[in-house]
Design an enzyme around this catalytic site. Structure first.
Site, mmCIF file in Angstrom:
data_model
loop_
_atom_site.group_PDB
_atom_site.id
_atom_site.type_symbol
_atom_site.label_atom_id
_atom_site.label_comp_id
_atom_site.label_asym_id
_atom_site.label_seq_id
_atom_site.Cartn_x
_atom_site.Cartn_y
_atom_site.Cartn_z
ATOM 1 N N HIS A 1 0.808 -1.216 0.000
ATOM 2 C CA HIS A 1 0.000 0.000 0.000
ATOM 3 C C HIS A 1 0.842 1.267 0.000
ATOM 4 O O HIS A 1 0.296 2.366 -0.107
ATOM 5 C CB HIS A 1 -1.024 -0.006 1.149
ATOM 6 C CG HIS A 1 -0.460 0.047 2.530
ATOM 7 N ND1 HIS A 1 -0.334 -1.055 3.339
ATOM 8 C CD2 HIS A 1 -0.031 1.094 3.275
ATOM 9 C CE1 HIS A 1 0.149 -0.710 4.517
ATOM 10 N NE2 HIS A 1 0.339 0.602 4.493
ATOM 11 N N SER B 1 4.529 1.930 8.079
ATOM 12 C CA SER B 1 4.184 0.926 7.072
ATOM 13 C C SER B 1 5.356 0.733 6.123
ATOM 14 O O SER B 1 5.899 1.704 5.579
ATOM 15 C CB SER B 1 2.963 1.368 6.261
ATOM 16 O OG SER B 1 1.793 1.308 7.012
#
Length: 310
Positions: A139, A266
């Site tokens: 992502h 992330s």
């Protein structure tokens, strides 16, 4: 016939999709410590040697308040703002700031300034696993289901900043436009396949060094200390923070741990340390109410990164 969700895809149409051979026995990729200076030593307990850092169980309970992030976490682009996209500090904040980020291994961890297709800016983390290749979350390179017109799909560009420390960029900023992921993420948005790569136009890893990566059994991982260092958005902008703890549980494609993280991390490496070096076995991607989690290096994941590294 259903498509293999590990089928690799790229944002470079001339390259086409990469089709990998059937699964085979994985072999660890040896790490490199680069050419600039000596690697910092580990503690011998699977932890990095960081002054002032102790195992989390030695900490007394304390209050913790998160300051405002400077840029939104890239996870918010696909999942929405917290609590839809949580990355969690569980109880006392065990993270410690790394200030000497120009040395190995800290310079392997990279701050990512991500420009989406609609020019919105986000932040994330990646880590070098070869001379010109970074591993990160899927992502971070491909936005899925944002609900914002013109935002979904491959991001426009990512500025990679190895070892960033606030305003200091010891290895500069590298603008990257070449990305990789797999159809399990880009087509299906399945968190079990949330992994990707950034290919840099220069061989920055030959200067900074990189981590190895490998595949381990459930029993091995459950005995492993997980290390994570990255760029959480709840700390001063662009500062690197480290924490470690044992692995809580594993699943066929995921690894779970009670290592403190926050939005912006992330894509961080979840790595282990042994007598031969540092090896990633997961890619941090998600938070949770009790444990955080990352995409596990399985044989298909390993094979993709070998191809992307080449």
């Amino acid at each position: 016939m259903a498509q293999d969700p590990h089928t690799a895809v790229t944002n470079e149409p001339d390259d086409g999709a990469i089709t990998l051979a059937a699964e085979q026995e994985a072999v660890l990729q040896p790490p490199s410590e680069g050419t600039q200076g000596e690697a910092q030593h580990s503690t011998g307990e699977g932890l990095e040697h960081v002054e002032g850092y102790r195992r989390p169980e030695h900490f007394a309970p304390e209050a913790w308040t998160a300051p405002t992030a400077s840029l939104p976490d890239i996870g918010e682009a696909s999942f929405g703002p917290p609590p839809l996209a949580p990355e969690t500090v569980h109880g006392p904040d065990d993270r410690i700031q790394i200030t000497n980020t120009s040395v190995y291994p800290w310079r392997v961890h990279c701050y990512l300034l991500i420009t989406a297709r609609d020019n919105a800016l986000f932040q994330g983390t990646g880590w070098l696993l070869g001379p010109h290749t970074l591993a990160t979350a899927g992502h971070c390179v491909y936005i899925k289901g944002s609900g914002v017109a013109g935002r979904d799909g491959w991001v426009k560009s990512i500025q990679v900043m190895p070892g960033r420390n606030g305003a200091a960029l010891p290895y500069g900023s590298i603008t990257c436009t070449s990305f990789r992921s797999v159809t399990g993420w880009t087509t299906n948005g399945d968190e079990n396949f949330d992994y990707g790569a950034i290919v840099t136009p220069s061989n920055i890893g030959s200067t900074t060094g990189w981590f190895g990566f490998g595949v381990w059994s459930d029993s091995d991982l459950l005995k492993t200390t997980g290390n994570i260092s990255g760029y959480p958005g709840d700390k001063p902008s662009g500062t690197q923070w480290y924490a470690a703890r044992g692995i809580d549980s594993v699943a066929p494609r995921k690894v779970y741990y009670d290592i403190d993280t926050a939005g912006g991390q992330s894509g961080s490496s979840v790595y282990r340390i042994d007598s031969t070096g540092r090896y990633g076995f997961g890619i941090h991607a998600y938070g949770g109410s009790r444990v955080n989690s990352g995409t596990r290096f399985t044989t298909p994941v390993f094979n993709n990164y070998v191809a992307w590294k080449a």
